[in-house]
Design a protein around this motif. Structure first.
Motif: not given
Length: 116
Positions: A22-35, A104-110
């Motif tokens: 779930q954290a990976q999904d959140v990280g990817k979703a926020k990355y997609d949104m902002f980065c 934290k989820a975005v950092v993990a995704y990066v």
């Protein structure tokens, strides 16, 4: 009434706990949104808006860069913007748009981009 409040608070606290997937999904979703617009979908720094920037956005997949930075530095750059870590002021701060768990989820995704 108090029982309902306590039950709702307990449910809300439980709902905030996420699995690694779930954290990976959140990280990817926020990355997609902002980065993605600058850093690109795969983190290579080749997003559509990034092509017009000078300096170009960082290639987040670069293994040497990944080894040279801490999670805290990545989080600070995301939260406070590039200027906060001595990098381009063109990278905006996203701290107002992310809570701590999302950050934290975005950092993990990066970080996961360096493993590819």
């Amino acid at each position: 009434m108090m029982k309902i409040f306590v039950a709702a608070a307990a449910f809300a606290a439980f709902a905030m706990v996420s699995t690694p997937a779930q954290a990976q999904d959140v990280g990817k979703a926020k990355y997609d949104m902002f980065c993605t617009s600058c850093h690109g979908a795969t983190g290579k720094g080749d997003g559509p808006a990034g092509s017009a920037l000078n300096p170009k956005p960082r290639d987040l997949t670069d293994a040497a860069w990944q080894k040279s930075v801490t999670d805290e530095l990545i989080a600070k750059a995301i939260k406070e913007g590039g200027a906060a870590i001595g990098k381009s002021p063109l990278m905006p701060p996203w701290g107002h748009s992310l809570n701590e768990e999302e950050l934290k989820a975005v950092v993990a995704y990066v970080r996961s981009m360096g493993a590819k």
